[in-house]
Design an enzyme around this catalytic site. Structure first.
Site, short mmCIF file in Angstrom:
data_model
loop_
_atom_site.label_atom_id
_atom_site.label_comp_id
_atom_site.label_asym_id
_atom_site.label_seq_id
_atom_site.Cartn_x
_atom_site.Cartn_y
_atom_site.Cartn_z
N VAL A 11 -44.68 21.08 25.40
CA VAL A 11 -45.01 22.49 25.60
C VAL A 11 -44.42 22.90 26.93
O VAL A 11 -44.18 22.07 27.80
CB VAL A 11 -46.53 22.75 25.56
CG1 VAL A 11 -47.07 22.56 24.15
CG2 VAL A 11 -47.27 21.84 26.52
N SER A 12 -44.21 24.21 27.12
CA SER A 12 -43.47 24.68 28.29
C SER A 12 -44.29 24.68 29.57
O SER A 12 -43.74 24.58 30.66
CB SER A 12 -42.92 26.09 28.03
OG SER A 12 -42.02 26.06 26.94
N THR A 13 -45.62 24.85 29.45
CA THR A 13 -46.47 24.91 30.64
C THR A 13 -47.69 24.05 30.43
O THR A 13 -48.05 23.69 29.31
CB THR A 13 -46.93 26.35 30.92
OG1 THR A 13 -47.82 26.78 29.87
CG2 THR A 13 -45.74 27.31 30.98
N GLN A 16 -50.35 25.59 28.07
CA GLN A 16 -50.09 25.78 26.65
C GLN A 16 -50.87 24.78 25.81
O GLN A 16 -51.08 23.63 26.19
CB GLN A 16 -48.60 25.63 26.37
CG GLN A 16 -47.96 26.92 25.88
CD GLN A 16 -46.49 26.74 25.62
OE1 GLN A 16 -45.71 26.53 26.54
NE2 GLN A 16 -46.10 26.81 24.37
N GLN A 40 -43.75 20.69 30.14
CA GLN A 40 -42.77 21.30 31.02
C GLN A 40 -41.62 21.85 30.20
O GLN A 40 -41.55 21.66 28.99
CB GLN A 40 -42.25 20.31 32.06
CG GLN A 40 -41.55 19.09 31.48
CD GLN A 40 -41.27 18.04 32.54
OE1 GLN A 40 -42.14 17.25 32.88
NE2 GLN A 40 -40.05 18.04 33.05
#
Length: 206
Positions: A11-13, A16, A40
């Site tokens: 996931v990007s963050t 999330q 990340q």
């Protein structure tokens, strides 16, 4: 030693939600201890969990990923990692959302040829969509400024990544609560900003 199956989630963050990807991998019969999670960006492969998983992967093992954009969004890096997994490691890889990208089922020459073409196409689409999101961000913010519309009260400025967060929420990748926390907004204020932003997108596309 028997071949093992590993699952990979990205996931990007940190905020999330990984639930949907995790559930899909667990339903595929993968043990939770064999599922590796990175929180990340997918811009590159400098990810601790991914690196740890790759150190353990052996010939004949299988790596399962929910979708191609979870593996990454950089076209060249996706292709390179696919080569490392299948050629250098001698392992298999399965993209759950795209049955054609399952090397356990494409061992013959024609199957490999088809999967290679599909991989290149989807990798390009994933990277292109990332670029499109950036463009929509810029256009959305520019449209707002041109119309003189304010997003939120002066003491609660709209974050620069609001369009990207909106895209993630709209795709059910983050909850409305997570969306609000990342924007430092209450739910009622956030819904108002969402309505304003959707109006901008609609007017832009007219």
């Amino acid at each position: 030693m028997a071949n093992r199956i590993y699952g990979y989630i990205r996931v990007s963050t940190r905020e999330q939600n990984i639930e949907r990807q995790m559930l899909s991998l667990l339903e595929a019969g993968i043990h939770k201890k064999d599922i590796y999670v990175d929180k990340q960006s997918g811009k590159n492969f400098q990810r601790p969990a991914y690196t740890k998983m790759m150190r353990r992967v052996r010939e004949g093992d299988l790596i399962v990923v929910k979708s191609i954009d979870r593996l990454g969004r950089n076209y060249q890096e996706i292709m390179e990692q696919w080569r490392v997994i299948t050629k250098e490691k001698g392992a298999d890889i399965c993209i759950q959302d795209m049955p054609l990208l399952d090397t356990t089922k494409t061992k013959d020459l024609l199957g490999t040829f088809i999967s290679d073409i599909v991989l290149q196409l989807l990798s390009f689409v994933a990277e292109n969509e990332r670029d499109n999101i950036r463009q929509r961000q810029a256009e959305g913010i520019a449209a707002a400024k041109a119309r003189g519309v304010q997003f939120g009260k002066p003491m609660i400025p709209m974050p620069e990544n609001f369009p990207e967060l909106y895209e993630q929420w709209d795709a059910d990748l983050i909850s409305i609560k997570e969306f609000g926390n990342l924007c430092n907004m209450g739910r009622s204020t956030l819904y108002k900003r969402i309505a304003e932003y959707k109006a901008f997108l609609y007017q832009r596309d007219e």
